[in-house]
Design an enzyme around this catalytic site. Structure first.
Site, short mmCIF file in Angstrom:
data_model
loop_
_atom_site.label_atom_id
_atom_site.label_comp_id
_atom_site.label_asym_id
_atom_site.label_seq_id
_atom_site.Cartn_x
_atom_site.Cartn_y
_atom_site.Cartn_z
N CYS A 1 39.73 41.98 39.34
CA CYS A 1 39.52 42.38 37.94
C CYS A 1 38.05 42.60 37.62
CB CYS A 1 40.10 41.33 37.01
SG CYS A 1 41.81 41.00 37.38
N HIS B 1 45.00 44.96 29.78
CA HIS B 1 44.09 44.67 30.88
C HIS B 1 44.50 45.43 32.14
CE1 HIS B 1 41.86 42.73 33.92
NE2 HIS B 1 42.62 41.66 34.12
N CYS C 1 36.37 37.25 34.69
CA CYS C 1 36.95 36.47 35.78
C CYS C 1 37.82 37.39 36.62
CB CYS C 1 37.79 35.32 35.21
SG CYS C 1 39.08 35.88 34.07
#
Lengths: 449, 458
Positions: free
Chosen positions: B110, B403, B444
């Site tokens: 990510c 996301h 993160c």
């Protein structure tokens, strides 16, 4: 956006039948392609004795554009264009010689031929006989344009007293009416009020070095305007609402310009447009107010939100943006404002009181805005499209669409690029003497005169 | 910042500017992203290549880069097909950019998008590049499905086989079970736990409450919706396939609605399960791109310099054997980053912490605010510090936006850079005008990793 009827009456298989049963036969119109010669054949320039000097000036300009110019009709010659210069008329009786001479050539006028009259404005200040002769041109040109076949068009240039037949805007208008850029413009008389403007350094890219903003640029007529201005050399800022962003980006990329996602009704729209154009492109010269919406409803059923939305987008936003530009001190390099009006704003249309009010408003706005720009060599004008083949008109009910399509002298709908060509013409440097006018792109629609 | 080598061409570094000594700055010019879509939604038929090309083309249109040779385009995807070899270069070739624009792929879970920004910014600062586009894309809808190892071995043998006998032998060994596809996994290979289950462990470890998570989720939706309504995203987002706002955004959500959702992760733990579909990010499709440049390159094109990429720090935790949560690497990376730059949390006007889950953000903040943790794990005298909620994710973040893994960094960098530029402009003429306006970014990532960075208004 296809016209099956046009295909029917022009395709080899069925055109004979269509002719025999007497169906009206629209002719496919040739559109402008870069590199195309101005005219595909010779041009005839005729005039009466009193207009001979102006006719000479016109003929000279045509020669300068590499046109094969003839000054006397020769039987059997097929002309691509006939220019009738009538600037010196003093009495209606003087119309007959030049007009009938032109009329004798019409039978052999080339397909997509052009007839252009050059005359003077009829005003209350001139003698009654002069005014009668001048106003007579109006009626004869509009009628003549309805006689033309094979995709030919007829248009007139109306010079104010004191403006020469070789004024930049007179010649610019002549060139536009002769070219395929005006394929769907017919039966129109365009006033040239001033000697202002200048011929472009290069007629192929008349907008070179100019920065243009086009609102509502994501699709339809707006997208065509962006592409046409870019083709003519302008740096284009394509503006549309964020919801149309994907299409807007494609338009901007094709035009090699920039996309600015913006709601034109936002209070700061004018400032944001100006800031973007100044920062990215070093200035702002041309504003095309194309963004517009429809919320059709009979007035008897009209809800306030439908009325207000149309007036807000179609005219109030333009007024606010113009004010911002005119007071900025940055919109001063022979600026051009071209607004999209509509034949509905001229003739009215059932169920469109709000739309017609907004488009009529646009016409009033450009008329009153133009004088505010003349100090900088600027102009404001409007273009009024008639029936144009777009996604919007493709959604009309079949019968209504078919009637709207045929109700003009060219018996067909126009294309977005026809509107775009006219916008580009009014935005060009040579059009500085055309101020506060409305030019219809409607194939001489039967309504809306 | 050190004195520039070419004093006439470089803007003077503002007083008090942070950053390590390097010859010149890398600035964020702006960004473009697609509205993020829920997996299986409007972008279900679009590939990574379609999405990334659209994001690039929107960026090109916004900044007039048609035919422009960009120094380098760096981008990546987390869920990547084998056919996505050279994905970024293929997208460049399909875009309106000059085909002479080089490109490379990278992948750091990510953190891919933010790592792309950091790498290109460093090249710009070193003078190796004048311009760069950092991007990321992910399609959870069009995720790759692999064939079983048995089928794959058979197919490879078949390709090598020359005689009919060899070909027959190659496929003779196949068993019916080999024909079942290997399901796409986003579980951690070393633990077999999904990211949500990992975070549930961290949530319990730090005692993060359901109410606090729902409040953070609500703030994310409220703030993102307000930013859209204010036109903040007009020059950051370009619509795609009919979608014009992030599909996950729920402007009308409320604490009551969020509280009604059943738990989704941590149901097997001893502690009460608190993580729901509302306070966790859903799988999402999207792409985001950021235009980076030297000051000269931007100025020559009349393009803005919104923010400077000041510094960055990566980190990783031993989530397999250690006691740290999978998504807690930024907890350690940020203190190192700030120490190097002589800054504390209080020096930042805005803090953007990627909301993988609401509890990721809350656990990060809890760790920073914990004096024991500060002493024992961060080697500080006490707690690292706290973040004013008014400065955290001020235009919403992943919980509301969604996301798409590799697209998140580009979204956050462009958003933060624009906020910084606006804040600085608003300060002009005030006594505060010369004080730097800074953003701290923290993302993160799977594998126990994280990438963090400092931006400063240009």
């Amino acid at each position: 956006m296809t016209d099956p009827y046009l295909t029917l009456v022009t395709s080899p298989l069925t055109k004979g039948l269509a002719r025999r049963i007497g169906l009206p036969r629209p002719a496919p119109l040739a559109r402008f392609r870069p590199g195309q010669p101005l005219l595909a054949g010779p041009a005839l320039v005729v005039s009466g004795p009193a207009s001979a000097a102006d006719a000479d000036a016109v003929a000279q300009a045509l020669v300068g554009w590499d046109v094969d110019v003839r000054r006397h009709p020769t039987p059997g010659t097929s002309y691509a264009a006939v220019v009738v210069v009538l600037t010196g008329l003093t009495h209606p009786g003087e119309l007959s010689d030049p007009v009938l001479a032109a009329g004798a050539t019409l039978r052999s006028l080339a397909r997509g031929g052009r007839v252009v009259t050059v005359s003077r404005a009829s005003t209350a200040e001139v003698a009654p006989a002069v005014a009668a002769a001048r106003q007579g041109v109006d009626g004869l040109l509009r009628s003549l344009a309805k006689e033309l076949r094979g995709g030919a068009t007829g248009n007139g240039i109306v010079l104010a007293d004191g403006v020469g037949a070789d004024a930049p805007s007179a010649l610019g208008a002549l060139r536009f009416f002769l070219s395929t850029r005006s394929a769907f413009v017919s039966g129109q008389l365009l006033a040239v009020d001033a000697d202002a403007g200048a011929p472009p350094a290069d007629w192929d890219v008349p907008l070179a070095g100019r920065v243009a903003v086009v609102t509502g640029a994501a699709r339809g007529i707006g997208a065509a305007i962006a592409a046409t201005l870019a083709r003519d050399g302008a740096t284009v800022v394509a503006v549309d609402v964020p919801a149309a962003g994907e299409a807007l980006a494609a338009v901007a990329n094709r035009a090699r310009g920039t996309a600015l996602q913006l709601d034109v009704t936002a209070p700061d729209a004018g400032r944001r447009i100006l800031e973007h154009a100044l920062a990215r492109h070093g200035g702002l010269d041309i504003v095309i107010h194309n963004a517009g919406i429809l919320r059709d409803k009979l007035l008897v059923n009209m809800k306030p939100e439908r009325w207000d939305a149309v007036l807000a987008v179609n005219v109030a936003a333009q007024l606010r943006i113009n004010t911002e530009l005119l007071t900025s001190g940055e919109f001063t390099r022979a600026p051009r404002i071209v607004s999209l009006a509509s034949t509905s704003g001229i003739a009215g249309n059932r169920g469109q009181t709000n739309y017609a009010a907004s488009k009529g408003g646009v016409i009033g706005m450009v008329r009153a805005t133009a004088p505010l720009l003349t100090a900088f060599g600027g102009t404001a004008n409007a273009v009024a499209p008639g029936f144009i083949e777009t996604e919007m008109t493709a959604r009309m009910p079949f019968a209504q669409r078919e009637i709207a399509r045929r109700a003009n002298s060219l018996l067909q709908g126009g294309r977005p690029e026809d509107v775009a060509e006219t916008v580009a013409f009014l935005a060009a440097p040579q059009s500085g003497g055309i101020v506060g006018q409305v030019l219809r792109v409607c194939g001489q629609n039967l309504v809306g005169a | 910042m050190a004195a520039p080598t070419n004093a006439t061409a470089q803007p003077a570094a503002p007083e008090g500017a942070t950053g390590t000594a390097l010859p010149r700055r890398a600035v964020v010019v702006g960004g473009n992203r697609l509205p993020f879509a829920r997996a299986g939604g409007p972008y279900a038929g679009a590939s990574n290549q379609d999405l990334l090309t659209a994001a690039l083309d929107g960026l090109v249109a916004r900044f007039g880069l048609q035919g422009e040779r960009i120094g380098e385009v760096a981008a990546g995807a987390v869920l990547k097909h084998s056919r996505d070899f050279n994905l970024t270069r293929e997208c460049v070739l399909g875009s309106a950019l000059s085909p002479q624009t080089p490109a490379y792929d990278l992948q750091q879970a990510c953190a891919t998008g933010l790592e792309a920004v950091v790498g290109l910014a460093n090249k710009i600062r070193l003078g190796q590049l004048e311009s760069g586009i950092a991007a990321g894309v992910d399609s959870a809808s069009d995720a790759p499905i692999a064939v079983s190892d048995g089928l794959r071995h058979a197919l490879l043998a078949l390709a090598r086989a020359k005689t009919p006998r060899q070909k027959l032998a190659a496929i003779a060994g196949l068993r019916p079970r080999d024909l079942a596809p290997a399901a796409p996994r986003i579980d951690e290979p070393r633990t077999g736990l999904s990211m949500g289950e990992h975070q549930a462990l961290t949530t319990a470890q730090w005692g993060i409450t359901r109410a606090a998570q729902d409040e953070l989720a609500l703030a994310s939706h409220t703030r993102l919706a307000a930013a859209y309504d204010a036109g903040f995203f007009d020059d950051l987002v370009t619509g795609f396939r009919g979608l014009t706002r992030d599909q996950n955004l729920r402007p009308d959500t409320s604490l009551a609605k969020l509280a009604a959702l059943p738990p989704a992760f941590g149901r097997d733990l001893a502690e009460p399960a608190t993580m729901t579909a509302g306070n966790s990010t859903p799988l999402t499709d999207g792409a985001a791109a950021v235009l980076l440049a030297s000051d000269d390159w931007a100025a020559a094109r009349g393009l803005p310099a919104l923010a400077v990429v000041v510094d960055a720090e990566s980190g990783a935790v031993d989530f397999v054997h250690g006691g740290d949560g999978l998504l807690m690497a930024p907890v350690f990376a940020v203190p190192r980053l700030l120490e190097r730059n002589g800054l504390t949390l209080a020096d930042f006007d805005i803090v953007e912490i990627h909301e993988a889950f609401a509890s990721t953000v809350l656990a990060t903040l809890a760790a920073w605010a914990d004096a024991d943790f500060g002493r024992e794990r961060l080697g500080l005298d006490g707690a690292f510090g706290s973040v004013d909620p008014d400065r955290l994710n001020v235009t919403g973040s992943s919980l509301a936006a969604g996301h798409p893994f590799a697209a998140t960094g580009g979204r956050i960098v462009a958003t933060a850079a624009k906020i910084l530029a606006e804040r600085k402009a608003a300060r002009a003429g005030t006594p505060d005008a010369d004080r730097p306006v800074r953003a701290l970014l923290s993302v993160c990532a799977a594998g126990g990793m994280g990438v963090t960075a400092i931006l400063e208004a240009a």
